[in-house]
Scaffold this motif. Structure first.
Motif: not given
Ligand SMILES: [Zn+2]
Length: 305
Positions: A22-27, A48, A76, A165
């Motif tokens: 689980a990682d909400s950062r934009i890949k 990320d 992403d 953002h």
């Protein structure tokens, strides 16, 4: 074995995304470390970032690994130089990634060349000639002013995909461009001793650098981008280099050393070895230190003359 096969099948069916922590950062996945570095500045804590190339490779021949498709499957957004620079590896990896977000023409496909003033745009496209630059010269990452346009494209692309953002991307972009502008002003002053000096490179990848810092690209060891030299071409090149007092032979670190050394030796030019991307030498750890390394290395060679 059977349990292993079942597990393997589950992984295959679910796809790697289902296993990601689980990682909400934009890949963000970049084709080269130069764009990855800029994305880290512009995206800050929201992103990320990883890069496909490590920086030591030839951009036209980055070796493909199956792991790249997995990384791209989770992306992403994808950042690329564009102009077909990544033709040898990126289209196949995108296809293998099975990620609709980063397909060409999808919002996550961020071509950083869109606002760059492209040099050497051909009047006709003919791949039969073996040209690696069918859309014009893609090596604009060696010029910090062109890369300001690329930074703008990264911020725009991130905002297009994550409009919530946008203000933060814009703020970070402005801060990074100020940092880059300060460095560019210093580089342009420091480059004064290089003005008007001629250089030959192995591949036509120094033209944006040369143009930025007032040098004259005189020719290449390759016949054309991606077309290997012949003895006749080298003999002609050496003769015209002597006549025109070409002072430098640049050997990009990802092209063979021997022939560049010989051409420099035979013509009395200085041999300069330069990386083509961030990470190409240990000193080029980010974009600003990469441009700095290339310029200071040229200046050192010029001083020795
Ligand atoms: Zn090229």
């Amino acid at each position: 074995m059977r349990r292993f096969m079942t597990a393997l099948l589950a992984v295959t069916l679910l796809g790697p995304a289902a296993l990601a922590p689980a990682d909400s950062r934009i890949k963000v996945v970049a084709s080269i470390p130069d764009l990855a570095d800029m994305a880290r500045h512009i995206g800050g804590d929201l992103v990320d970032v990883s890069s496909i190339a490590t920086g030591v490779e030839n951009i036209h021949a980055v070796p493909m690994k199956p792991s790249f498709a997995t990384v791209l499957n989770r992306a992403d957004v994808l950042l690329l130089l564009g102009l077909e620079a990544e033709h040898a590896f990126l289209p196949a990896l995108i296809e293998a990634s099975k990620n609709p977000r980063i397909l060409r023409d999808a919002p996550g496909y961020i071509d950083c060349s869109v606002a760059v003033d492209v040099l050497e745009v051909p009047t006709r496209i003919d791949r039969a000639l073996g040209d690696q630059h069918p859309m014009g010269n893609p090596h604009y990452n060696l010029d910090p002013v062109s890369m300001k346009a690329a930074a703008g494209a990264i911020a725009d692309g991130l905002a297009r995909n994550f409009p919530e953002h946008e203000a933060e991307f814009k703020k970070n972009l402005d801060a990074y461009l100020r940092e880059l502008d300060t460095a560019i002003a210093r580089w342009e002053k420091e480059a004064a001793p290089l003005r008007g000096k001629k250089l030959v490179s192995y591949h036509p990848d120094l033209i944006y650098f040369a143009e930025r810092f007032g040098m004259e690209p005189f020719g290449t060891i390759e016949i054309r981008a991606g077309v290997p030299p012949t003895p006749g071409h080298i003999a002609d090149l050496e003769e015209s280099m002597r006549k025109n007092k070409v002072e430098f032979v640049v050997r990009e670190t990802y092209y063979p050393a021997g022939l560049a050394e010989t051409v420099a030796q035979v013509t009395g030019a200085k041999l300069v070895e330069l990386p083509g991307m961030v990470g190409g030498v240990p000193e080029a750890k980010d974009y600003i230190s990469f441009v700095d390394y290339n310029l200071q290395t040229m200046l050192k060679a010029a001083k020795g003359s």
